[in-house]
Design a protein around this motif. Structure first.
Motif, short mmCIF file in Angstrom:
data_model
loop_
_atom_site.label_atom_id
_atom_site.label_comp_id
_atom_site.label_asym_id
_atom_site.label_seq_id
_atom_site.Cartn_x
_atom_site.Cartn_y
_atom_site.Cartn_z
N LEU A 181 0.84 -1.20 0.00
CA LEU A 181 0.00 0.00 0.00
C LEU A 181 0.87 1.25 0.00
O LEU A 181 1.75 1.39 0.85
CB LEU A 181 -0.91 0.02 1.23
N ALA A 182 0.62 2.13 -0.95
CA ALA A 182 1.31 3.43 -1.01
C ALA A 182 0.24 4.50 -0.83
O ALA A 182 -0.19 5.15 -1.79
CB ALA A 182 2.05 3.59 -2.33
N LEU A 183 -0.23 4.66 0.41
CA LEU A 183 -1.32 5.58 0.70
C LEU A 183 -0.78 6.97 0.98
O LEU A 183 0.35 7.14 1.43
CB LEU A 183 -2.14 5.07 1.90
N GLY A 184 -1.60 7.97 0.71
CA GLY A 184 -1.16 9.34 0.88
C GLY A 184 -0.23 9.80 -0.21
O GLY A 184 0.46 10.82 -0.07
N GLU A 185 -0.22 9.07 -1.33
CA GLU A 185 0.63 9.45 -2.47
C GLU A 185 -0.27 9.81 -3.66
O GLU A 185 -1.20 9.09 -3.98
CB GLU A 185 1.56 8.30 -2.88
N THR A 186 0.07 10.91 -4.30
CA THR A 186 -0.70 11.38 -5.45
C THR A 186 0.10 11.17 -6.72
O THR A 186 1.25 11.61 -6.83
CB THR A 186 -1.03 12.87 -5.30
N ALA A 187 -0.49 10.46 -7.68
CA ALA A 187 0.17 10.27 -8.98
C ALA A 187 0.16 11.60 -9.72
O ALA A 187 -0.87 12.26 -9.84
CB ALA A 187 -0.57 9.22 -9.79
#
Length: 403
Positions: free
Chosen positions: A74-80
């Protein structure tokens, strides 16, 4: 090592990750999401979550433990922020992820009306934080103005009226829901508002907001001024494709895909609200913003991405539901101008409407017709004739009389 990167950690993204593992994919899977929360159910945010006695906790789509058990990172709090298709890299505000295959599931973003940027009390309903803010405002009481007479706006109005609050819905069109279910059906469904004490103002737009720090009123294009302690904007959404503008993907009201959910770039698929795909059942391009489609598309896109040699098309009969004032609205298929009321009557507490194209049944709309709708969905999927649908409707009427 193979690496499936899924951008978008909502329903389509979670089901994509789970489906890849169930398909036997042994490579790495990374699920990128711009919120810090574990993936949660969005439709309930404008439904049960806003109810006076509704649960204040979100419905999580999976647990952290379950995702770890599937070896999903999980890579949460990341915006592409960018997709580099030549290098096969997803760039986020925290770093880069190389992919061998990927699924775009970034959903859609609500449209906000200009002029409310510096005012408290004006909200959309998209995220958990949005719904928490709206629920808190509803619990405090006051005058509520909903901008947009669509399904989310109606659900917010319903929750407000259950608290006894004064509610006005402002709709720019002469009839709400025209694009979703047609003018006649939109007028019939919208008559529920008057029955439950919600003021519906059609054919007028919003020209501004009044208030010093916190919203106090909404100014309309016809000169009226509507007092407001809470404003909820529900005028639609746009597919979240801004980060893909320079990617080389074909974009047109979403990410353009074929019937297999493949984009115009190798090894890249799309699913959910962001996907504009060719539905072979209706021989038309569709972009569906509904729960069931997101779940099914996410799973199909991931399976096709990790086993391209076994790729299958995604074929579906669109389905959505909405709860207003204790009644349930359900719709399957597509609308046409050729329709017939086969049970109940428009404007009453129960009705079933069928939509016809040629000799086939292509759509059905029900108000409090839960026992009917899924049968019609199967008939549309199986391309049954309109005559067969009428026969089924007659059998249901007979059962109601003699049963």
């Amino acid at each position: 090592m193979e690496h499936l990167v899924i951008v978008g950690a909502s329903l389509a993204g979670v089901r994509a990750a789970e489906a890849a593992r169930s398909e036997g994919f042994a490579g790495a899977i990374t699920l990128v999401g711009d919120e810090i929360h574990l993936p949660y159910d969005r439709p309930s945010l404008s439904k049960e979550f806003l109810e006076p006695e509704g649960d204040t906790e979100p419905i999580y789509l999976s647990s952290d433990e379950s995702l770890r058990d599937l070896d999903i990172t999980l890579a949460l709090g990341e915006t592409a922020i960018r997709l580099e298709t030549i290098r096969q890299v997803v760039v986020t505000n925290h770093g880069e992820y190389n992919y061998s295959s990927m699924v775009i599931a970034t959903g859609s973003s609500p449209i906000m009306i200009p002029g409310a940027e510096n005012l408290d009390g004006v909200h959309v309903v998209r995220t958990l934080e949005d719904s928490r803010a709206v629920r808190s405002a509803l619990d405090r009481g006051g005058d509520v103005v909903v901008i947009g007479g669509g399904f989310i706006g109606a659900e917010v109005a319903s929750a407000a009226r259950k608290r006894g609050l004064t509610v006005s819905i402002v709709e720019a069109a002469e009839v709400p829901l025209v694009r979703a279910v047609g003018a006649d059906m939109g007028a019939s469904l919208s008559s529920l508002h008057a029955k439950f004490g919600t003021e519906l103002l059609c054919g007028t737009g919003v020209v501004g907001f009044e208030g010093a720090g916190h919203v106090e009123a909404v100014a309309l294009s016809d000169g009226r001024r509507i007092p407001a302690d809470l404003v909820v904007v529900g005028v639609g959404s746009r597919p979240a494709t801004g980060w893909l503008v320079d990617s080389g993907l074909e974009l047109d009201n979403g990410v353009v895909c074929d019937e297999h959910l493949r984009t115009s770039v190798p090894n890249v698929y799309a699913a959910g609200d962001v996907a504009s795909w060719h539905n072979p059942l209706f021989e038309r391009r569709m972009r569906i913003e509904h729960f069931m489609a997101a779940a099914e598309q996410g799973a199909r896109a991931a399976r096709n991405a990790v086993t391209p040699g076994l790729s299958q098309p995604y074929v579906t009969v669109p389905y959505f539901w909405s709860d207003w004032y204790g009644s349930r609205i359900q719709f399957v298929g597509v609308t046409t101008e050729d329709y017939e009321v086969v049970s109940g009557s428009l404007g009453e507490e129960h009705f079933v409407v069928l939509f016809r194209s040629g000799n086939g049944v292509v759509g059905a709309l029900t108000l409090n017709g839960q026992r009917h709708i899924m049968k019609y969905r199967r008939m549309i999927e199986q391309k049954k004739s309109y005559a067969e649908a009428l026969d089924f409707a007659a059998s249901r009427r007979a059962a109601a009389v003699f049963g």
